[in-house]
Design an enzyme around this catalytic site. Structure first.
Site, mmCIF file in Angstrom:
data_model
loop_
_atom_site.group_PDB
_atom_site.id
_atom_site.type_symbol
_atom_site.label_atom_id
_atom_site.label_comp_id
_atom_site.label_asym_id
_atom_site.label_seq_id
_atom_site.Cartn_x
_atom_site.Cartn_y
_atom_site.Cartn_z
ATOM 1 N N GLU A 232 0.836 -1.199 0.000
ATOM 2 C CA GLU A 232 0.000 0.000 0.000
ATOM 3 C C GLU A 232 0.872 1.251 0.000
ATOM 4 O O GLU A 232 0.475 2.294 -0.517
ATOM 5 C CB GLU A 232 -0.945 0.002 1.210
ATOM 6 C CG GLU A 232 -2.103 0.986 1.072
ATOM 7 C CD GLU A 232 -3.171 0.797 2.129
ATOM 8 O OE1 GLU A 232 -4.237 0.231 1.809
ATOM 9 O OE2 GLU A 232 -2.932 1.207 3.288
ATOM 10 N N HIS B 87 6.928 -27.167 2.431
ATOM 11 C CA HIS B 87 6.149 -28.238 1.805
ATOM 12 C C HIS B 87 5.103 -27.671 0.855
ATOM 13 O O HIS B 87 4.137 -28.358 0.513
ATOM 14 C CB HIS B 87 5.494 -29.092 2.890
ATOM 15 C CG HIS B 87 6.494 -29.790 3.757
ATOM 16 N ND1 HIS B 87 6.993 -31.041 3.465
ATOM 17 C CD2 HIS B 87 7.132 -29.391 4.894
ATOM 18 C CE1 HIS B 87 7.868 -31.399 4.389
ATOM 19 N NE2 HIS B 87 7.973 -30.409 5.267
ATOM 20 N N LYS C 19 -14.042 1.522 -4.033
ATOM 21 C CA LYS C 19 -15.050 1.916 -3.037
ATOM 22 C C LYS C 19 -16.171 2.725 -3.688
ATOM 23 O O LYS C 19 -17.356 2.497 -3.422
ATOM 24 C CB LYS C 19 -14.401 2.763 -1.935
ATOM 25 C CG LYS C 19 -13.459 2.032 -1.001
ATOM 26 C CD LYS C 19 -12.953 3.022 0.029
ATOM 27 C CE LYS C 19 -11.964 2.405 0.986
ATOM 28 N NZ LYS C 19 -11.475 3.401 1.965
#
EC number: 5.3.1.9
Length: 551
Positions: free
Chosen positions: A359, A390, A514
């Site tokens: 950000e 793994h 938004k």
């Protein structure tokens, strides 16, 4: 050249010198570099506070580091750093100071914003937090029915969630185990449902973290939490004030919600969300670990702040880490950076760093608003060892991508483990050290053949090595050490943003989605026509409504 007469980054002689150096360096072989310099393994280390930092396994020479230091000097990293610590408005797009360092400054420090010392304000809020945290921890603060609080639910999003949630996990061994802490951030109702489904409303405190008290996801969840509480306590509106507190600056909206503004804990515009969990945003953490340990964490932050501010360039750890990141991203073509903590308690640390780094430095225009001509922030990713071994370590070892990695480990397990569980720590750390060696030095075809491997399998069992890593080692994970680690990465991110000439303290990239979401929602709920909706999204909205049984 910029309008102010400054040469753009990629046109500076220091940048050109690094480009030329990269070409001359060719393929860096760590085996050869260690053979040529037997002291590299012990000499290429630095220390800051409790953190031992080994950078010997990087694809750099003394000349590389010298050229990177020259780039830092030419781009004014130290000047911008000093301006930040002085409280100047270095967040240029929002015209704000950037003073998360003031949140952990000692009580007698003087740090001014617009001529006003902000340190007394910081400590007034910390003292208020401590008083409230102690009342909850001792049982003095009770809920609406008179029962003590045993559950604390933090509702926030972004920096109001990632920081305190990460720190709570990191410091679980230091928490009051009689308290249950949960964190809700997702506007998906399932998040809140799972957080409260087994809690007793009479014993539950909600902390609503929103500076403006208008963040849509947070207020939506807070409103639903309020309904849950009232349904469980007979609907008495007075109950809200005993079960909700706010981390905000909007007293009017806090009061409208039903929260007593005496239980509103403020923070300031010069605190960015991703730098805020050592402010009032950390109230949930302070309740969990207690005010004294919270202050130990702040002292750890401050220790690294002072190191970054005062240490010479050649021994400045955040500066070094930032320069290495610039080297790999801007000159060697690395697109991502792995952070691999060998501690279960740091399970959320990399997710926290994702916001801190991506950000901050996920920008494509410079501070003058011009498109950058160089690579900026990397993709940050990783999970705790040994789980990752793994899963994706295969790609790091034998894949086609250059992925610098940070390995974070501790010499001692936490005290509360049983002796049997403590004995597993050596196995954990054996993997920690083995992985950095394997990544750096690999396994040659001849070494594989010497083990009697059939020739057709030799290429498959060869490890090229030369995968760069930083090793960060501390005695144990404590509140202070956590503060030191977070501050180390905060300032590393700052260094990179300063060199790339981007504003690391705004986040306009989160805004467009938004705005569009507010426009799209009526189309989902009411079937409203949304002007400007592209054909693909329009078709998807129609499919969604059909699947929801709405025509």
């Amino acid at each position: 050249m910029n309008a102010d007469g400054r040469t753009r980054l990629h046109q500076t002689p220091e940048w050109a010198a690094l480009v030329k150096h990269r070409e001359q360096l060719g393929e860096v072989r760590l085996r050869e570099m260690f053979a040529a310099d037997p002291g590299r393994g012990t000499g290429w280390t630095l220390r800051v506070g409790d953190l031992h930092v080994d950078y010997s396994k990087h694809l750099v020479t003394d000349e590389t580091l010298a050229l990177l230091q020259e780039l830092a000097a030419a781009t004014g990293v130290s000047g911008l750093r000093d301006a930040m610590f002085r409280g100047e408005r270095i967040n240029i797009t929002e015209d704000r100071a950037v003073l998360h360092t003031a949140l952990r400054a000692p009580r007698d420090a003087v740090i001014e914003v617009d001529g006003e010392n902000v340190v007394p304000q910081v400590h007034a809020v910390l003292d208020k937090m401590a008083g409230f945290a102690d009342r909850v921890r001792t049982g003095e603060w009770t809920g609406h029915t008179g029962r003590r609080i045993r559950n604390v639910v933090n509702i926030g999003i972004g920096g109001s969630d990632l920081g305190p949630a990460m720190a709570y996990e990191a410091l679980r061994a230091f928490t009051d185990r009689s308290l249950t802490l949960r964190f809700v951030s997702n506007v998906d109702g399932a998040d809140l449902h799972e957080a409260v489904r087994d809690l007793d409303p009479a014993e539950t405190l909600f902390i609503i973290a929103s500076k403006t008290f208008t963040t849509i996801e947070t207020i939506t969840n807070a409103t639903s939490a309020r309904s849950w509480l009232l349904a469980g306590l007979g609907g008495d509106e007075k109950a809200v004030a005993k079960h909700f507190v706010a981390l905000s600056t909007n007293a009017e909206k806090v009061a409208d919600f039903g929260i007593d503004t005496a239980n509103m804990f403020e923070f300031w515009d010069w605190v960015g969300g991703r730098y805020s969990f050592d402010s009032a945003i950390g109230l949930s953490l302070m309740i969990a670990i207690g005010p004294d340990r919270f202050r130990e964490m702040l002292d750890g932050f401050h220790l690294v702040d002072e190191h970054f501010r005062t240490a010479p360039a050649e021994s400045n750890v955040p500066l070094l880490m930032g320069l290495l990141g610039v080297w790999y991203g801007s000159f060697l073509g690395a697109q991502s950076h792995a952070v691999l903590p060998y501690s279960h308690y740091l399970s959320k640390f990399t997710a926290y760093l994702q916001q801190l780094d991506m950000e901050s430095n996920g920008k494509s225009v410079d501070r003058e608003g011009k498109p950058v001509q160089w690579q900026t922030g990397p993709v940050v990713w990783g999970t705790p060892g040994t789980n990752g071994q793994h899963a994706y370590y295969q790609l790091i070892h034998q894949g086609t991508k250059l992925i610098p990695a940070d390995f974070i480990g501790f010499a001692r397990p936490v005290d509360e483990l049983s002796e049997e569980l403590k004995s597993q720590h050596d196995l954990l750390m054996a993997n920690f050290f083995a992985q950095t060696q394997a990544l750096a030095f690999g396994k040659t075809p001849d070494e594989v053949r010497a083990e009697g491997v059939p020739e057709e399998l030799v290429p498959h069992k060869t490890f090229p090595g030369d995968h760069p890593t930083t090793t960060i080692l501390a005695r144990e994970l404590t509140p202070s050490v956590l503060g030191q680690l977070v501050a180390l990465y905060e300032h590393k991110v700052f260094v990179q943003g300063a060199i790339w000439n981007i504003d690391s303290f705004d986040q306009w990239g989160v805004e467009l989605g938004k705005v569009l979401a507010k426009r799209v929602e009526p189309a989902l709920t009411e079937g409203a026509d949304v002007p400007g909706l592209d054909p693909s999204t329009g078709a998807l909205v129609a499919a969604y409504r059909e699947l929801r049984g709405r025509r």
